[in-house]
Design a protein around this motif. Structure first.
Motif, PDB file in Angstrom:
ATOM      1  N   GLN A   1     -14.204  14.171 -24.777  1.00  0.00           N
ATOM      2  CA  GLN A   1     -13.711  14.709 -23.716  1.00  0.00           C
ATOM      3  C   GLN A   1     -14.699  13.758 -22.154  1.00  0.00           C
ATOM      4  OE1 GLN A   1     -10.419  16.515 -22.232  1.00  0.00           O
ATOM      5  NE2 GLN A   1     -11.450  14.709 -20.610  1.00  0.00           N
ATOM      6  N   ALA A   2     -15.968  14.642 -22.194  1.00  0.00           N
ATOM      7  CA  ALA A   2     -16.870  13.452 -21.418  1.00  0.00           C
ATOM      8  C   ALA A   2     -16.435  12.354 -21.277  1.00  0.00           C
ATOM      9  CB  ALA A   2     -18.277  14.058 -21.446  1.00  0.00           C
ATOM     10  N   ALA A   3     -16.798  11.246 -22.694  1.00  0.00           N
ATOM     11  CA  ALA A   3     -16.495   9.679 -22.688  1.00  0.00           C
ATOM     12  C   ALA A   3     -15.423   9.346 -21.970  1.00  0.00           C
ATOM     13  CB  ALA A   3     -16.700   9.970 -23.654  1.00  0.00           C
ATOM     14  N   LYS A   4     -13.978   9.921 -22.179  1.00  0.00           N
ATOM     15  CA  LYS A   4     -12.819   9.863 -21.444  1.00  0.00           C
ATOM     16  C   LYS A   4     -12.636  10.122 -19.927  1.00  0.00           C
ATOM     17  CE  LYS A   4     -10.258  11.824 -25.477  1.00  0.00           C
ATOM     18  NZ  LYS A   4      -8.683  13.104 -26.337  1.00  0.00           N
ATOM     19  N   LEU A   5     -12.914  11.345 -19.664  1.00  0.00           N
ATOM     20  CA  LEU A   5     -13.281  11.734 -18.169  1.00  0.00           C
ATOM     21  C   LEU A   5     -14.588  10.293 -17.836  1.00  0.00           C
ATOM     22  CD1 LEU A   5     -12.718  12.764 -14.952  1.00  0.00           C
ATOM     23  CD2 LEU A   5     -15.391  14.224 -16.280  1.00  0.00           C
ATOM     24  N   ASP A   6     -15.499  10.076 -18.420  1.00  0.00           N
ATOM     25  CA  ASP A   6     -16.290   9.199 -17.917  1.00  0.00           C
ATOM     26  C   ASP A   6     -15.546   7.165 -17.930  1.00  0.00           C
ATOM     27  OD1 ASP A   6     -18.617   7.355 -17.189  1.00  0.00           O
ATOM     28  OD2 ASP A   6     -18.881   6.717 -19.408  1.00  0.00           O
ATOM     29  N   ALA A   7     -14.625   6.580 -18.278  1.00  0.00           N
ATOM     30  CA  ALA A   7     -13.209   6.068 -18.317  1.00  0.00           C
ATOM     31  C   ALA A   7     -12.456   5.863 -17.213  1.00  0.00           C
ATOM     32  CB  ALA A   7     -12.690   5.695 -19.352  1.00  0.00           C
ATOM     33  N   LEU A   8     -12.063   6.892 -16.661  1.00  0.00           N
ATOM     34  CA  LEU A   8     -11.674   7.189 -15.823  1.00  0.00           C
ATOM     35  C   LEU A   8     -11.987   7.066 -14.142  1.00  0.00           C
ATOM     36  CD1 LEU A   8      -8.876  10.308 -16.785  1.00  0.00           C
ATOM     37  CD2 LEU A   8      -8.075   8.322 -16.634  1.00  0.00           C
ATOM     38  N   LEU A   9     -13.249   7.658 -14.832  1.00  0.00           N
ATOM     39  CA  LEU A   9     -13.929   7.488 -12.707  1.00  0.00           C
ATOM     40  C   LEU A   9     -14.536   5.986 -12.890  1.00  0.00           C
ATOM     41  CD1 LEU A   9     -15.091  10.617 -13.013  1.00  0.00           C
ATOM     42  CD2 LEU A   9     -13.134  10.687 -12.383  1.00  0.00           C
ATOM     43  N   ILE A  10     -14.807   5.495 -14.019  1.00  0.00           N
ATOM     44  CA  ILE A  10     -15.584   3.399 -13.756  1.00  0.00           C
ATOM     45  C   ILE A  10     -13.984   2.954 -12.661  1.00  0.00           C
ATOM     46  CG2 ILE A  10     -15.254   1.935 -14.717  1.00  0.00           C
ATOM     47  CD1 ILE A  10     -16.708   3.360 -17.388  1.00  0.00           C
ATOM     48  N   SER A  11     -12.779   3.752 -12.670  1.00  0.00           N
ATOM     49  CA  SER A  11     -11.748   2.518 -11.931  1.00  0.00           C
ATOM     50  C   SER A  11     -11.952   2.872 -10.440  1.00  0.00           C
ATOM     51  CB  SER A  11     -10.009   3.094 -11.766  1.00  0.00           C
ATOM     52  OG  SER A  11     -10.043   4.761 -12.316  1.00  0.00           O
ATOM     53  N   LYS A  12     -12.672   4.078 -10.025  1.00  0.00           N
ATOM     54  CA  LYS A  12     -13.104   4.186  -8.586  1.00  0.00           C
ATOM     55  C   LYS A  12     -11.814   4.936  -7.499  1.00  0.00           C
ATOM     56  CE  LYS A  12     -17.360   2.974  -9.051  1.00  0.00           C
ATOM     57  NZ  LYS A  12     -18.483   3.976  -9.074  1.00  0.00           N
ATOM     58  N   GLN A  13     -10.648   5.192  -8.813  1.00  0.00           N
ATOM     59  CA  GLN A  13      -9.806   5.738  -7.788  1.00  0.00           C
ATOM     60  C   GLN A  13      -9.547   6.936  -7.762  1.00  0.00           C
ATOM     61  OE1 GLN A  13      -7.191   4.325 -11.544  1.00  0.00           O
ATOM     62  NE2 GLN A  13      -5.757   5.885 -10.763  1.00  0.00           N
ATOM     63  N   TYR A  14     -10.679   8.179  -8.452  1.00  0.00           N
ATOM     64  CA  TYR A  14     -10.141  10.004  -8.053  1.00  0.00           C
ATOM     65  C   TYR A  14     -11.696   9.949  -7.233  1.00  0.00           C
ATOM     66  CZ  TYR A  14      -7.325   8.518 -12.253  1.00  0.00           C
ATOM     67  OH  TYR A  14      -6.212   8.190 -13.544  1.00  0.00           O
ATOM     68  N   ARG A  15     -11.595  11.467  -6.952  1.00  0.00           N
ATOM     69  CA  ARG A  15     -11.937  11.575  -6.188  1.00  0.00           C
ATOM     70  C   ARG A  15     -13.161  12.978  -6.622  1.00  0.00           C
ATOM     71  NH1 ARG A  15     -12.133   8.256  -1.247  1.00  0.00           N
ATOM     72  NH2 ARG A  15     -12.023   6.627  -1.686  1.00  0.00           N
ATOM     73  N   ALA A  16     -12.671  13.484  -7.173  1.00  0.00           N
ATOM     74  CA  ALA A  16     -12.636  14.543  -8.183  1.00  0.00           C
ATOM     75  C   ALA A  16     -11.776  14.648  -9.868  1.00  0.00           C
ATOM     76  CB  ALA A  16     -11.508  15.769  -6.965  1.00  0.00           C
ATOM     77  N   ALA A  17     -12.513  15.738  -9.957  1.00  0.00           N
ATOM     78  CA  ALA A  17     -11.783  16.395 -11.304  1.00  0.00           C
ATOM     79  C   ALA A  17     -10.525  17.317 -11.962  1.00  0.00           C
ATOM     80  CB  ALA A  17     -13.070  15.597 -12.602  1.00  0.00           C
ATOM     81  N   GLY A  18     -10.332  17.053 -12.290  1.00  0.00           N
ATOM     82  CA  GLY A  18     -10.150  19.000 -12.432  1.00  0.00           C
ATOM     83  C   GLY A  18      -8.006  19.255 -12.464  1.00  0.00           C
ATOM     84  N   GLU A  19      -8.234  20.297 -12.700  1.00  0.00           N
ATOM     85  CA  GLU A  19      -8.253  21.235 -12.819  1.00  0.00           C
ATOM     86  C   GLU A  19      -8.446  21.590 -13.750  1.00  0.00           C
ATOM     87  OE1 GLU A  19      -6.867  26.244 -11.319  1.00  0.00           O
ATOM     88  OE2 GLU A  19      -4.953  24.366 -11.114  1.00  0.00           O
TER      89      GLU A  19
END
Length: 275
Positions: free
Chosen positions: A87-105
Motif C-alpha cells: 500500500q505504501a508503494a502504491k501511495l508513493d506512485a500516486l503522489l509522484i503525479s503531484k495532483q493530490y494534496r492529501a491522502a485518505g480517507e
C-alpha cells in the motif's frame, strides 16, 4: 436553554470564504448538484476523499471531477487498505503525479464496518512515511476509544513529520481530544459529518454550538477544519445541501470572526496548499 437558542439565532452566520475539507463522490452524476450548491453558498473548494476501499472508482471519479472543475476540486489519494501489502508503494506512485494534496480517507477504526486496526501498525507507519515525504496530510477515520487514542498518539509521536487529520472529531467528546491536541502538534481534527443528522454533533439544526466543542475549537483555532461529509446520493439533493451548508455557516458564525475564518478556510488552505 431558550436563552441559549435565542442568542444563537441572534448571531449572524459566517459570511467569509469556506473550504469543504471532507467530502466524497458516490458517483459522477452528483457532481453538478454539489458544484451548484458551492456557488450558492460561497464554498470555494472541496477536498474529495476516497471511501476506505468501498468504491473501486474513487480515483477515476475524482480525476474526472478535477478536470471538470480544476478551480474547485482538491483531490486526495485513496488508501483502500492501510495495512495491505504494497500500500505504501502504491501511495508513493500516486503522489509522484503531484495532483493530490492529501491522502485518505483511511479507515482505522469504524464500528459499523467492524474495522479495528492500530494506527501504530508498522504497515501504516510506512504509509505515513510516504505521505510525510511528499508533504501531504493523511485523513483517517478512527472512532476513538482509550486503546485507539493510545495507538493514534503512538503513531503521531513516532512520525512527527507526518500530519494526521482525525475525521469527524474522532466520534469523541471534546475532553477526549484535548490531551492529544496538546501533546501532538502534527494532529488536526476535521469537523465533517458532525451536523444535526449525525452523532456526535456540534449542534442541532437550530440550536447553539455545543459549549464544550466551542471552547475546544477556540483553544486550538489552528487545528480544526470544517467539512460537510456528503457521501450518499440522497445528500446531494439541492434542498439537503442547502440545509447542511446553511447550518455550517450558522455554526461558524457563533465563533469569534478570526477563529471562524481559520476553521472555515485558512487552516485548510494552508494544509492543502491552495488559495
Amino acid at each position: 436553554m431558550l436563552l441559549g437558542c435565542a442568542a444563537a439565532a441572534a448571531q449572524a452566520p459566517y459570511q467569509g470564504p469556506l473550504i469543504d475539507a471532507h467530502s466524497h463522490l458516490p458517483n459522477l452524476q452528483v457532481l453538478d448538484a454539489y458544484v451548484a450548491a458551492m456557488k450558492r453558498h460561497n464554498v470555494g473548494k472541496v477536498l474529495l476523499l476516497g471511501v476506505g476501499g468501498l468504491q473501486k472508482q474513487d480515483v477515476e471519479w475524482m480525476t474526472a471531477a478535477a478536470k471538470r472543475h480544476p478551480d474547485r476540486v482538491i483531490q486526495a489519494a485513496p488508501i483502500p487498505d492501510p495495512l495491505g501489502q504494497g500500500q505504501a508503494a502504491k501511495l508513493d506512485a500516486l503522489l509522484i503525479s503531484k495532483q493530490y494534496r492529501a491522502a485518505g480517507e483511511v479507515h482505522i477504526r469504524q464500528e459499523s464496518r467492524k474495522i479495528d486496526r492500530r494506527a501504530d501498525d508498522p504497515a501504516f507507519a510506512r504509509v505515513l512515511e510516504v505521505a510525510a515525504k511528499h508533504g501531504i496530510p493523511v485523513v483517517i477515520h478512527c472512532e476513538l476509544t482509550a486503546e485507539a487514542a493510545s495507538s493514534l498518539e503512538a503513531a503521531l509521536q513516532k512520525h512527527p513529520k507526518a500530519v494526521i487529520v482525525l475525521a469527524h472529531g474522532g466520534s469523541a467528546e471534546p475532553t477526549t481530544l484535548e490531551g492529544p491536541l496538546n501533546r501532538n502538534p502534527n494532529l488536526l481534527v476535521d469537523l465533517s459529518g458532525m451536523h444535526y443528522q449525525r452523532t456526535p454533533r456540534l449542534a442541532s439544526e437550530t440550536g447553539p454550538l455545543d459549549p464544550a466543542w466551542k471552547a475546544l475549537i477556540e483553544k486550538y483555532p489552528d487545528r480544526f477544519l470544517m467539512g460537510i461529509d456528503v457521501w450518499a446520493p440522497r445528500l446531494f439533493e439541492p434542498a439537503t445541501l442547502d440545509r447542511l451548508l446553511a447550518w455550517t455557516r450558522r455554526i461558524l458564525g457563533e465563533l469569534p470572526p478570526d477563529v471562524a475564518q481559520k476553521i472555515a478556510h485558512r487552516n485548510a488552505a494552508r494544509l492543502f496548499r491552495v488559495e
